[in-house]
Design a protein around this motif. Structure first.
Motif, short mmCIF file in Angstrom:
data_model
loop_
_atom_site.label_atom_id
_atom_site.label_comp_id
_atom_site.label_asym_id
_atom_site.label_seq_id
_atom_site.Cartn_x
_atom_site.Cartn_y
_atom_site.Cartn_z
N TYR A 1 0.83 -1.14 0.03
CA TYR A 1 0.01 -0.02 -0.02
C TYR A 1 1.03 1.25 0.11
O TYR A 1 1.46 1.52 0.90
CB TYR A 1 -1.06 0.15 1.12
N ASN B 1 -0.63 4.48 3.35
CA ASN B 1 -1.34 3.74 4.41
C ASN B 1 -1.14 4.62 5.66
O ASN B 1 -0.94 5.75 5.71
CB ASN B 1 -0.80 2.40 4.68
N GLY C 1 3.90 6.79 3.76
CA GLY C 1 3.40 7.32 2.56
C GLY C 1 3.98 8.75 2.30
O GLY C 1 4.49 9.48 3.35
N GLU D 1 -0.10 6.35 -9.43
CA GLU D 1 0.20 5.15 -8.89
C GLU D 1 -0.68 4.20 -7.88
O GLU D 1 -1.02 3.08 -8.01
CB GLU D 1 1.43 5.08 -8.01
N LEU D 2 -1.38 5.20 -6.94
CA LEU D 2 -2.49 4.69 -6.61
C LEU D 2 -3.72 4.24 -7.18
O LEU D 2 -4.41 3.12 -6.93
CB LEU D 2 -3.23 5.54 -5.47
N GLU D 3 -4.02 4.79 -8.22
CA GLU D 3 -5.10 4.52 -9.32
C GLU D 3 -4.69 3.20 -9.87
O GLU D 3 -5.42 2.25 -10.22
CB GLU D 3 -5.19 5.56 -10.34
N ARG E 1 -2.66 0.89 -8.74
CA ARG E 1 -2.87 -0.29 -7.75
C ARG E 1 -4.27 -0.65 -7.64
O ARG E 1 -4.64 -1.93 -7.47
CB ARG E 1 -2.30 0.22 -6.58
N GLU E 2 -5.11 0.32 -7.43
CA GLU E 2 -6.62 0.00 -7.43
C GLU E 2 -6.99 -0.89 -8.62
O GLU E 2 -8.05 -1.69 -8.41
CB GLU E 2 -7.42 1.53 -7.35
N VAL F 1 -6.05 -2.11 -2.88
CA VAL F 1 -6.45 -0.92 -2.01
C VAL F 1 -6.50 -1.44 -0.49
O VAL F 1 -6.97 -2.65 -0.27
CB VAL F 1 -8.19 -0.99 -2.33
N LEU G 1 -8.48 9.82 -1.65
CA LEU G 1 -8.98 8.58 -0.59
C LEU G 1 -10.24 8.59 -0.23
O LEU G 1 -10.76 7.40 -0.17
CB LEU G 1 -8.00 8.96 0.78
N GLN H 1 -11.84 6.62 -2.79
CA GLN H 1 -11.47 5.24 -3.03
C GLN H 1 -11.93 4.38 -1.81
O GLN H 1 -12.30 3.20 -1.88
CB GLN H 1 -9.84 5.24 -2.88
#
Length: 574
Positions: free
Chosen positions: A99, A102, A106, A147-149, A151-152, A157, A232, A235
């Motif tokens: 993650y 988190n 982060g 990058e979060l997108e 990973r999602e 997540v 966030l 998400q």
């Protein structure tokens, strides 16, 4: 270089190390190198791909050097370079696991900590670089959100119960609605303090720099934090309820990789789980054996409840209480320092500073942790104490905590490695958790063998600290390999340690976002103790504890498999 060293190999090591760290401006700053000090790291996937390609090329170049033709120390360096490079290449397929943001770490927590603790301001140029980094935060945050997108899209997540803390940290940093949100921001205050320490800066120039910083905060940093918080929030509804490694794509393979990387062994999840169960049973029996000296009757549960609830074990949750606790910790470390020659021939040269965690990150930071000194000696080693909630810091654990994080623990370890200038740079900064945390936990035991922990409750605290680490083996593998729920893990820790409910929840959530890391303490300590027992038996009267400790530390951090080989060679030749 050591006698007999290969100059061409060492040149390769240094060039390879420089090529790696040059890709990370923040690493350069952390190491005390004043290049690219006005830039932040590249957080994009393209940067990870480029790093992979660079390391793959370096591994090919390593083949030019035949290990059979190298001296002993160079052969070890050759093997360690290969080990590190291959681990990075093996982990490339998992680069979207984990993650990225988190509740523990982060960009949202790491950036302020980096700027405050790592970015020195020795002149106006440094101050302008500081402001440039504030301006660069907007781009870095955009990269992280992309990058979060990514990973999602592949199912990475965090679980829903972590989101309130992550979002809350972002919102708290922004301080929306506060008319002093900019001037009161930790980064603005940090730069102002650093400018004040310059001493001879004209008032007008100081004010101009602070105005530039305020503009960068208003236009780059704070809007980026708001965007991350908003992302966030969006998400959160897509988050899972339970999320051990097993629940992730290719999760079983990911967890096997994590255990191998963290422990630097071939131990399986079942091996580690069973070791944890055995150690928990042994340590709980030892704790029960202390009852007469502690003056507490009843079961183990009764003893744990007494430790949790007795107010005598906790300083007041006030400025005065925090000052008393900090003073006690400093006194414990100071008392250990003159006794180090009983344990070592080689002593640390870098200064040790003990300080509280900064307010902006105390809600999410660990209870205590260590940060090593800079390579040029300009920044000391720092032992951080989180004084946010004094109910999390029982006085019976003070001694063990001091020995683990400071002396003879992490400061001894990192300060020694920092001065091993004959070794290639990549070895001086090597990081293997089982070695590092194994030494830290072992360092809690050594003072007991020296006759310290005179107060039975301090010895109780030592055993409790070791017990918590043993429980980590059970819980980490339970969560990630045996499909334990979060509540199962919380219940196990609460029943088997004297930790408070809040501590237990923080611990479990930490294991969730750092698969395998929590297993390294007990695995590493068990290996050090095994080697010590075996070598003491093999060497007989030749065995000397100080020389044993010197040998453990003189190579810098090592994978446990290589550590055993080095210690065996020392026993044969020492």
């Amino acid at each position: 270089m050591s006698p007999g060293a290969n100059p061409q190999l060492h040149q390769f090591f240094e060039e390879a190390f420089e090529a790696r760290i040059e890709r990370s401006p923040q690493t350069l700053t952390t190491l005390g190198i004043r290049r690219r000090a006005d830039e932040l790291d590249d957080y994009s996937d393209a940067a990870r791909v480029a790093e992979h390609d660079l390391v793959a090329t370096q591994l090919e170049e390593l083949e030019r050097f035949d290990p059979a033709l190298l001296c002993v120390e160079d052969r070890l360096s050759h093997e360690m370079f290969r080990y590190d490079a291959q681990a990075l290449l093996d982990g490339f397929r998992f680069r979207h696991h984990g993650y990225l943001v988190n509740q523990k770490f982060g960009l949202h927590t790491d950036f302020p900590a980096f700027m405050i603790n790592m970015h020195r301001v020795a002149d106006v140029a440094d101050a302008r670089a500081y402001i440039a980094r504030l301006g660069a935060f907007d781009r870095a945050c955009n990269q992280v959100i992309i990058e979060l997108e990514r990973r999602e899209a592949v199912g990475m997540v965090p679980p829903a119960y972590l989101f309130p803390q992550m979002i809350g940290d972002c919102r708290a940093f922004v301080a929306d609605g506060d008319p002093q949100a900019v001037e009161g921001n930790p980064l603005y205050r940090d730069l102002a303090d650093k400018l004040d320490r310059l001493g001879n800066l004209p008032t007008a120039e100081r004010q101009a720099l602070l105005q530039e910083a305020a503009r960068a905060l208003s236009e780059s940093v704070l809007p980026a934090y708001r965007r991350l918080a908003a992302f966030l929030e969006r998400q959160k509804p897509r988050a899972a309820g339970e999320a051990g490694a097993w629940a992730l794509p290719d999760g079983d393979a990911w967890y096997r990789f994590c255990l191998a990387r963290e422990t630097t062994t071939e131990l399986s999840a079942d091996d580690i789980h069973e070791l944890g169960l055995r150690e928990v049973m042994r340590l709980q029996e030892e704790i029960l054996g202390l009852r007469s000296g502690l003056g507490v009757d009843g079961s183990l549960a009764d003893l744990f409840e007494h430790a949790r609830e007795n107010p005598d074990f906790y300083y007041p949750d006030s400025d005065a209480g925090r000052a008393r606790y900090l003073a006690e910790m400093k006194a414990t470390v100071a008392a250990m320092e003159p006794r180090l020659p009983e344990l070592f021939n080689r002593l640390p040269q870098d200064e040790l500073l003990i300080k509280p965690v900064e307010p902006h990150r105390e809600k999410t930071a660990g209870l205590a942790f260590y940060q090593g000194p800079s390579t040029d000696g300009s920044r000391p080693g720092i032992f951080y104490l989180n004084l946010h909630d004094m109910r999390q810091l029982p006085t019976f654990a003070t001694e063990a905590l001091a020995y683990h994080e400071a002396l003879p623990g992490h400061h001894m370890q990192f300060a020694i490695a920092n001065r091993l200038h004959h070794l290639p740079s990549f070895r001086r900064y090597a990081w293997y958790n089982a070695y590092i945390e194994g030494w830290g936990l072992y360092s809690e035991l050594i003072p007991r063998e020296m006759g310290l922990y005179q107060d039975p409750w301090s010895d109780f605290g030592r055993l409790v600290q070791e017990l918590k680490r043993a429980c980590r083996l059970v819980v980490d593998t339970g969560i990630h390999a045996r499909r334990w729920t979060r509540q199962q893990a919380i219940d196990y820790l609460y029943c088997n340690t004297p930790s408070s409910t809040g501590q237990v929840i923080n611990e479990v959530d930490r294991y969730l976002v750092m698969p395998g890391q929590a297993t390294t303490y007990t695995v590493g300590m068990a290996e050090i103790l095994r080697l010590r027992r075996r070598l003491r038996e093999a060497m007989g009267e030749r065995f000397d504890l100080r020389r044993f400790h010197d040998e453990l530390l003189r190579h810098g951090a090592l994978p446990l498999t290589l550590l055993e080989r080095q210690m065996n060679a020392w026993a044969q030749n020492g």
